[in-house]
Design a protein around this motif. Structure first.
Motif: not given
Length: 125
Positions: A54-59
């Motif tokens: 889920y976090a792949r597009n977050y820093d």
């Protein structure tokens, strides 16, 4: 009784100022649900969801900072409520590639059991 909150707040971008009163209220409700014994309530902090699909597009560094801030609040509130705070965040940060639930954010039930069971056993002894 166990309590785990914080990930949804972070994913939704809610401020820490919202998290604290929500957690305080949940702790207030949890103790009576555990027979009025705060020692029967265990708080699990926010896991390292920055490693999730889920976090792949977050820093990831920003996520880690937010997790640490959230967990500091949780630890403070648990101490005030005399509730056990079991820090599993380091265990999830050190995790090898891990199966996640269908939402791609939360660890699978099996992974939660593997990561928390040893800690819970210690608390119950």
């Amino acid at each position: 009784m166990s309590l785990l909150i914080g990930v949804n707040n972070q994913c939704q971008g809610l401020p820490l100022a919202t998290y604290r009163p929500e957690l305080r209220e949940l702790l207030r409700l949890a103790v009576p649900s555990a027979g009025g014994r705060a020692g029967r309530v265990v708080m699990l902090p926010t896991p390292a969801w920055g490693q999730s699909p889920y976090a792949r597009n977050y820093d990831p560094a920003r996520i880690a900072t937010k997790i640490d801030q959230c967990n500091t609040v949780a630890q403070e509130e648990c101490q005030l409520a005399a509730v056990s705070f079991v820090n599993i965040t380091d265990r999830t940060r050190a995790a090898e590639p891990t199966p996640f639930a269908n939402d791609g954010l939360r660890y699978s039930g099996q992974q939660w059991a593997l990561r928390t069971l040893p800690i819970m056993r210690q608390l119950l002894q």
